[in-house]
Design a protein around this motif. Structure first.
Motif, PDB file in Angstrom:
ATOM      1  N   SER A  47       0.823  -1.206   0.000  1.00 45.81           N
ATOM      2  CA  SER A  47       0.000   0.000   0.000  1.00 45.81           C
ATOM      3  C   SER A  47       0.861   1.261   0.000  1.00 45.81           C
ATOM      4  O   SER A  47       0.637   2.184  -0.788  1.00 45.81           O
ATOM      5  CB  SER A  47      -0.929  -0.017   1.224  1.00 45.81           C
ATOM      6  OG  SER A  47      -1.752   1.121   1.230  1.00 45.81           O
ATOM      7  N   VAL A  48       1.859   1.294   0.874  1.00 47.84           N
ATOM      8  CA  VAL A  48       2.741   2.468   0.948  1.00 47.84           C
ATOM      9  C   VAL A  48       3.512   2.647  -0.358  1.00 47.84           C
ATOM     10  O   VAL A  48       3.668   3.768  -0.855  1.00 47.84           O
ATOM     11  CB  VAL A  48       3.711   2.330   2.139  1.00 47.84           C
ATOM     12  CG1 VAL A  48       4.763   3.434   2.112  1.00 47.84           C
ATOM     13  CG2 VAL A  48       2.947   2.381   3.455  1.00 47.84           C
ATOM     14  N   SER A  49       4.014   1.541  -0.918  1.00 46.84           N
ATOM     15  CA  SER A  49       4.777   1.640  -2.166  1.00 46.84           C
ATOM     16  C   SER A  49       3.909   2.152  -3.312  1.00 46.84           C
ATOM     17  O   SER A  49       4.413   2.794  -4.236  1.00 46.84           O
ATOM     18  CB  SER A  49       5.376   0.284  -2.530  1.00 46.84           C
ATOM     19  OG  SER A  49       4.374  -0.668  -2.812  1.00 46.84           O
ATOM     20  N   GLY A  50       2.602   1.884  -3.267  1.00 45.68           N
ATOM     21  CA  GLY A  50       1.707   2.414  -4.288  1.00 45.68           C
ATOM     22  C   GLY A  50       1.676   3.926  -4.286  1.00 45.68           C
ATOM     23  O   GLY A  50       1.672   4.572  -5.345  1.00 45.68           O
ATOM     24  N   TYR A  51       1.661   4.512  -3.081  1.00 43.05           N
ATOM     25  CA  TYR A  51       1.693   5.974  -2.986  1.00 43.05           C
ATOM     26  C   TYR A  51       3.066   6.532  -3.363  1.00 43.05           C
ATOM     27  O   TYR A  51       3.169   7.547  -4.074  1.00 43.05           O
ATOM     28  CB  TYR A  51       1.349   6.414  -1.559  1.00 43.05           C
ATOM     29  CG  TYR A  51      -0.120   6.331  -1.225  1.00 43.05           C
ATOM     30  CD1 TYR A  51      -1.019   7.251  -1.753  1.00 43.05           C
ATOM     31  CD2 TYR A  51      -0.605   5.337  -0.382  1.00 43.05           C
ATOM     32  CE1 TYR A  51      -2.370   7.180  -1.452  1.00 43.05           C
ATOM     33  CE2 TYR A  51      -1.960   5.259  -0.070  1.00 43.05           C
ATOM     34  CZ  TYR A  51      -2.841   6.180  -0.604  1.00 43.05           C
ATOM     35  OH  TYR A  51      -4.176   6.108  -0.311  1.00 43.05           O
ATOM     36  N   LEU A  52       4.131   5.882  -2.893  1.00 47.39           N
ATOM     37  CA  LEU A  52       5.478   6.395  -3.164  1.00 47.39           C
ATOM     38  C   LEU A  52       5.815   6.329  -4.651  1.00 47.39           C
ATOM     39  O   LEU A  52       6.480   7.220  -5.180  1.00 47.39           O
ATOM     40  CB  LEU A  52       6.506   5.605  -2.353  1.00 47.39           C
ATOM     41  CG  LEU A  52       6.479   5.832  -0.845  1.00 47.39           C
ATOM     42  CD1 LEU A  52       7.533   4.971  -0.154  1.00 47.39           C
ATOM     43  CD2 LEU A  52       6.689   7.300  -0.503  1.00 47.39           C
ATOM     44  N   PHE A  53       5.354   5.272  -5.335  1.00 44.01           N
ATOM     45  CA  PHE A  53       5.602   5.152  -6.761  1.00 44.01           C
ATOM     46  C   PHE A  53       4.981   6.334  -7.507  1.00 44.01           C
ATOM     47  O   PHE A  53       5.622   6.955  -8.364  1.00 44.01           O
ATOM     48  CB  PHE A  53       5.033   3.832  -7.277  1.00 44.01           C
ATOM     49  CG  PHE A  53       5.247   3.603  -8.747  1.00 44.01           C
ATOM     50  CD1 PHE A  53       6.452   3.111  -9.218  1.00 44.01           C
ATOM     51  CD2 PHE A  53       4.243   3.877  -9.663  1.00 44.01           C
ATOM     52  CE1 PHE A  53       6.654   2.896 -10.575  1.00 44.01           C
ATOM     53  CE2 PHE A  53       4.430   3.656 -11.018  1.00 44.01           C
ATOM     54  CZ  PHE A  53       5.643   3.168 -11.472  1.00 44.01           C
TER      55      PHE A  53
END
Length: 272
Positions: A178-184
Motif C-alpha cells: 500500500s505504501v509503495s503504491g503511494y510512493l511510486f
C-alpha cells in the motif's frame, strides 16, 4: 525451534559486493533523476524538456549496467527461467488494470517475488516486467525508464523487509504494498510536474523558489492531481496481497525449494 518457524528466503539472484556498490550508485542517480526539478531548472540544457529526457536516458543506461552486474555470475538458468515466467505474467496482467481508477496489478507479484526470491531478483523483475509491458502495450517513451526504476526499487525493497511469519508477514507485505503504491506515484509525478500546469498556478513549478516552498507546491500538486489514482494503486496492492498473498507465497517458496537456487556444486571422485 523458533527459527524453524520463520519463512525461508531463497536468494534466486545473488548480489555480490561489487553489485551492491553499483546498486547504491544507481539509487543515488535515480533520486537525482526523480528530484531533478529541485536540482536543475527547465531550460538549463537549452530546452525545457531536456532534463527529463537526459535523465531518462541515463536511467536506462544505469539500469542496463545494474542488471548486467547482478546477472554476472549471480543468476543461474533456473532463476533466469523464473524471471522470464514472472516477467511475462506481469506484462500480461498489467493491461487488465492499468488506466482504470489507478488500479495497477503489476505490483502484487513484484512485492511477493521480491520477498521470497530476494532483493536482486525483485530489482531485476521490476525492470523486465515494465520493459516487457511497455513493448506489449506500446507504452515506450521517455517515462519508461522512470517507471522501470520505480518498480525495480519496489521489488528490491520488498526483499529487505524484516523477517515475519504467518499472518504477520502477510500484513507486513500488504502494508508495504500500500505504501509503495503511494510512493511510486509520488516519484513518477516529479518527472513531468514542471510541464503539466500553467506557470501562474499556485501549485505549478516555479524556478528560483527556495526548496521548502517548491516542495510545498509539489505536495499540493500531488495531492490535487494524483491522490485518487495513487489510492487506487495502494488499495489494489493491499487487497490483492491480503486475499491471494498467502497462497502465492506458498507457491513461490515451494518452487524455490524444488529449484534450489544457488545450491552449492559438489564434485565427487570416481574410482576406477
Amino acid at each position: 525451534m523458533a527459527s524453524r518457524l520463520l519463512p525461508e528466503r531463497a536468494a534466486a539472484i545473488r548480489i555480490g559486493p561489487r553489485a551492491a556498490v553499483v546498486i547504491a550508485m544507481a539509487a543515488f542517480l535515480g533520486l537525482v533523476a526523480f528530484f531533478w526539478p529541485f536540482v536543475v531548472a527547465p531550460g538549463t540544457f537549452g530546452s525545457n524538456y531536456a532534463p527529463p529526457l537526459i535523465f531518462g536516458v541515463l536511467l536506462a543506461i544505469v539500469l542496463c549496467v545494474v542488471v548486467s552486474e547482478i546477472s554476472e555470475g549471480g543468476i543461474n538458468s533456473k532463476a533466469l527461467a523464473m524471471l522470464g515466467v514472472l516477467s511475462a505474467v506481469n506484462a500480461a496482467i498489467r493491461p487488465l488494470g492499468a488506466g482504470t481508477a489507478g488500479i495497477e496489478s503489476v505490483f502484487f507479484l513484484l512485492v511477493l517475488a521480491g520477498r521470497v526470491y530476494g532483493p536482486g531478483f525483485g530489482f531485476t523483475l521490476g525492470c523486465t516486467s515494465l520493459f516487457a509491458s511497455a513493448l506489449i502495450t506500446g507504452g515506450v517513451g521517455p517515462w519508461m525508464p522512470y517507471q522501470m526504476f520505480g518498480c525495480a526499487f519496489v521489488g528490491m525493497l520488498a526483499g529487505f523487509l524484516p523477517r515475519a511469519t504467518g499472518r504477520r508477514e502477510v500484513l507486513l507485505l500488504a502494508g508495504y504494498g500500500s505504501v509503495s503504491g503511494y510512493l511510486f506515484g509520488f516519484l513518477l509525478n516529479l518527472s513531468f510536474w514542471p510541464f503539466s500546469l500553467d506557470p501562474n498556478s499556485s501549485i505549478a513549478y516555479l524556478p528560483g523558489l527556495p526548496f521548502t516552498e517548491q516542495f510545498q507546491r509539489y505536495l499540493a500538486f500531488d495531492l490535487a492531481t494524483s491522490l485518487g489514482w495513487d489510492t487506487g494503486r495502494a488499495v489494489t496492492n493491499l487487497v490483492a496481497i491480503l486475499l491471494a498473498g498467502p497462497a502465492v507465497l506458498t507457491v513461490f517458496r515451494r518452487a524455490a525449494r524444488k529449484a534450489r537456487f544457488q545450491a552449492p556444486v559438489r564434485f565427487t571422485r570416481r574410482d576406477g
